[in-house]
Motif scaffolding. Structure first.
Motif: not given
Lengths: 163, 157
Positions: B37-40, B68-69, B74-75, B80-81
């Motif tokens: 979440l931090t990365v996103l 940054l896509a 990936a984040s 979600l997983t």
């Protein structure tokens, strides 16, 4: 006065008591704390990835830093203040938590990592600013920063399970 | 349509049981959830602020977003997983948790916005107009912050 007594005193201050006994203040403080972690560490990540030579290779390191630093510092400041208030409200529990100590330890290491970088590599930045992959010590600082901040976050989250 | 049967089924899966049976899986999965979440949020914030005219101005916003896509996708996949694992382990509890439903609505809106509307505004072939850029940044930040706050609220309710 021992540290434990100091924690007890902090917790018993009117501000500590008010936060602990509130319905809304604690969740709002904690929600804000979490969001600010995401903002400060998330943006810091782009800088660390640039230092590690993994992202924004065509941008100068100083350009990425200049763009990201103010946001990151803003987030860090709010995170720090909300963190102090959260600590005040549960100082004794925090003192007894190994994860809280671990969190402070990672935070200290992250600070030292940043300080060492500022005092050494930052001074020579003009000679490697545009390099797609910066010198080893800069990459090391970037990678260490990411790992240490991940440690801060994971320890902080785990702390709450033992409260 | 009532989703309760589905929630009950999730709650009874082997996955949910093994998460509940372990003292360590839930905290570990949740830490990974928060790190992702931090990365996103970080990558969304950098692009959104650029849309508002703050930050990496030497780089066109479309190019910045493209850079940054990978991080964003990936984040989100990790979020979600891990999020599903966390949800399954307390699915029935979530069913009765208002912040959970708010979070899900915000999450689906945020994902739709991010992958359907955002690419229309943030493109590599042209710079967005002032108004479109500002609106996109505000909506994007608002939705993702909302997801985070509602997510935190699940545990307090």
């Amino acid at each position: 006065m021992t540290i434990l007594e100091m924690c007890q005193w902090l917790q018993d201050t009117s501000i500590g008591t008010q936060i602990r006994e509130s319905v809304w203040t604690f969740p709002i403080l904690e929600g804000t704390h979490l969001l600010m972690i995401a903002i400060s560490v998330g943006t810091l990540l782009t800088m660390d990835l640039r230092l590690a030579g993994l992202l924004f290779k065509r941008q100068k390191v100083s350009e990425v830093t200049k763009a990201v630093m103010p946001i990151s510092l803003f987030g860090f400041t709010v995170m720090f203040i909300t963190g102090v208030f959260l600590f005040l409200s549960q100082a004794v529990k925090a003192y007894g938590s190994i994860y809280f100590k671990l969190k402070l330890f990672f935070l200290l290491l992250a600070g030292i990592n940043a300080l060492v970088f500022e005092l050494t590599m930052r001074r020579t930045i003009h000679s490697w600013d545009a390099d797609p992959v910066p010198p080893f010590r800069a990459r090391l600082a970037g990678i260490s920063g990411m790992i240490l901040w991940a440690g801060v976050i994971a320890a902080g989250r785990t702390m709450a399970y033992n409260f | 349509m009532d989703l309760l049967p589905f929630f009950k089924w999730c709650d009874q899966t082997a996955l949910a049981n093994s998460v509940r049976d372990s003292r360590f899986i839930f905290p570990i999965v949740e830490s990974i959830h928060i790190l992702a979440l931090t990365v996103l949020v970080g990558s969304v914030v950098v692009v959104s602020l650029r849309l508002l005219g703050i930050g990496l101005k030497t780089m066109p916003v479309g190019e910045l977003s493209k850079t940054l896509a990978g991080l964003r996708n990936a984040s989100l996949a990790v979020i979600l997983t891990t999020g599903f694992v966390l949800f399954a382990s307390e699915a029935v509890k979530c069913y009765e948790n208002p912040p959970f439903w708010i979070k899900m609505k915000l999450l689906f809106t945020a994902i739709l916005f991010q992958y359907l509307v955002f690419p229309l505004v943030v493109r590599t072939d042209r710079e967005p107009g002032r108004l479109a850029a500002t609106a996109t940044a505000v909506v994007s930040l608002g939705l993702w912050f909302g997801v985070g706050m509602a997510g935190r609220a699940i545990g307090f309710y």
